[in-house]
Design a protein around this motif. Sequence first.
Motif, PDB file in Angstrom:
ATOM      1  N   SER A 133       0.814  -0.981   0.055  1.00  0.00           N
ATOM      2  CA  SER A 133      -0.104  -0.088  -0.096  1.00  0.00           C
ATOM      3  C   SER A 133       0.914   1.154   0.141  1.00  0.00           C
ATOM      4  O   SER A 133       1.924   1.346   0.514  1.00  0.00           O
ATOM      5  CB  SER A 133      -0.961   0.108   1.216  1.00  0.00           C
ATOM      6  N   ARG A 134       0.226   2.398  -0.522  1.00  0.00           N
ATOM      7  CA  ARG A 134       0.854   3.709  -0.519  1.00  0.00           C
ATOM      8  C   ARG A 134       1.108   4.217   1.010  1.00  0.00           C
ATOM      9  O   ARG A 134       1.666   4.949   1.033  1.00  0.00           O
ATOM     10  CB  ARG A 134       0.268   4.764  -1.469  1.00  0.00           C
ATOM     11  N   ARG A 135       0.531   3.445   1.890  1.00  0.00           N
ATOM     12  CA  ARG A 135       0.472   4.050   3.409  1.00  0.00           C
ATOM     13  C   ARG A 135       1.858   3.856   3.770  1.00  0.00           C
ATOM     14  O   ARG A 135       2.030   4.298   4.778  1.00  0.00           O
ATOM     15  CB  ARG A 135      -0.488   3.282   4.145  1.00  0.00           C
TER      16      ARG A 135
ATOM     17  N   SER B  44       9.587  -4.603  -0.602  1.00  0.00           N
ATOM     18  CA  SER B  44       8.865  -3.673  -0.212  1.00  0.00           C
ATOM     19  C   SER B  44       9.174  -3.314   1.267  1.00  0.00           C
ATOM     20  O   SER B  44      10.164  -3.109   1.882  1.00  0.00           O
ATOM     21  CB  SER B  44       7.327  -3.923  -0.581  1.00  0.00           C
TER      22      SER B  44
ATOM     23  N   ASP C 101       9.194   3.004  -9.829  1.00  0.00           N
ATOM     24  CA  ASP C 101       8.440   2.511  -8.720  1.00  0.00           C
ATOM     25  C   ASP C 101       7.614   3.553  -8.309  1.00  0.00           C
ATOM     26  O   ASP C 101       7.935   4.678  -7.932  1.00  0.00           O
ATOM     27  CB  ASP C 101       9.516   2.115  -7.572  1.00  0.00           C
ATOM     28  N   GLU C 102       6.433   3.314  -7.906  1.00  0.00           N
ATOM     29  CA  GLU C 102       5.392   4.557  -7.660  1.00  0.00           C
ATOM     30  C   GLU C 102       4.985   4.684  -6.050  1.00  0.00           C
ATOM     31  O   GLU C 102       4.323   5.375  -5.566  1.00  0.00           O
ATOM     32  CB  GLU C 102       3.849   4.204  -8.447  1.00  0.00           C
ATOM     33  N   VAL C 103       5.674   3.491  -5.493  1.00  0.00           N
ATOM     34  CA  VAL C 103       5.566   3.477  -4.014  1.00  0.00           C
ATOM     35  C   VAL C 103       6.778   3.824  -3.201  1.00  0.00           C
ATOM     36  O   VAL C 103       6.742   4.824  -2.396  1.00  0.00           O
ATOM     37  CB  VAL C 103       4.960   2.139  -3.650  1.00  0.00           C
TER      38      VAL C 103
ATOM     39  N   ASP D  41       7.912  -1.138 -12.044  1.00  0.00           N
ATOM     40  CA  ASP D  41       6.945  -0.594 -11.066  1.00  0.00           C
ATOM     41  C   ASP D  41       7.495  -1.124  -9.792  1.00  0.00           C
ATOM     42  O   ASP D  41       8.465  -1.621  -9.539  1.00  0.00           O
ATOM     43  CB  ASP D  41       5.655  -0.449 -11.478  1.00  0.00           C
ATOM     44  N   HIS D  42       6.673  -1.035  -8.932  1.00  0.00           N
ATOM     45  CA  HIS D  42       6.841  -1.464  -7.334  1.00  0.00           C
ATOM     46  C   HIS D  42       6.998  -3.032  -7.309  1.00  0.00           C
ATOM     47  O   HIS D  42       7.743  -3.460  -6.387  1.00  0.00           O
ATOM     48  CB  HIS D  42       5.825  -0.878  -6.546  1.00  0.00           C
TER      49      HIS D  42
END
Length: 322
Positions: A2-4, A191, A241-243, A269-270
Amino acid sequence: MSRRLVPALLAATLLGGGLAGCSAPTAPAARPAAPPEPPRATTPAPRVPAGTAPAETFGVGVRQLKLTRDGDRTLPVTLWYPARGDTGGPAQRGVAAAAGRFPVVMFSHGLGGRPDDYATLLTRWAAAGFVVAAPTFPHTSRGADGNVLDVLNQPADVSYALDKVLALDGAAGDALRGRLATDRVAAAGHSAGGVTTIGLFTTGRDERLDAGVVFAGTALGVGTAFAGAAAPQLFVHGEADEVVDYAAGRAVYDAVPWPKAMLSLPKGDHGRALLSDGAALRVVADATVEFLRWTLYGDAAAKKRLATDAARDDIATLDNHL
């Protein structure tokens, strides 16, 4: 993931940074110049054994360990291992382990994930001759309460799980009795699991670890004070990577004082290169297998092959300081 993760971990890190920054430094008093220090080796030699990785591809077995740390941290662990029987198919439950002694890789999933999400990658590691142990974390796995700050407790979870996994080598009647190379261990994670993995070499250094693989990781909360004996590190990060920003992962990589390499995916990406089977996953899987063959089996030829695998199909670039 999650972006959190980024804002929550950033808040924890800023809090720690604020506490550290409360006292402004003062200028040191002048003192006589010290004699020059002798030159130091900038890259310590790792504990890489001399040997050769298995040439064959194994079948893959899978099983579960039900663990609990400190009475309340439930840690089920999925184990993928080299097995007898057909190769190339899905992992089989209850199948006998292959003959030999196999190094152990501890894998940490990302926020909102589970070990099975990474089964395509992790079964390839097992088929290459590694026992892969992946805990499901109590607060950051899918379906849990999503307490991202619990990531900071996860390095200790991994060390506890490693205790129990290595104990199987001497456990009477266990299918993995006599099958584990208990002195050859690596940690890997994606991550939030990458944060966990970095922590195992910094604030929560586990000296049993000989190498690390960090996928889309950041040092928020665990820092970059890499400690202990030299342990080669391989970083894998998508430049789109967007996160977890690529620059954040690169900054951790730059801080590693040991032999290291960074596999960068310009269009990555992520997590797609880890979670879906395709050309990118094949490059990542092959490169990480060669890295693990070198660091855990001591296979010098695998170290040379890593650069070739990384360059295949122009999917990735490799910054190689191994």
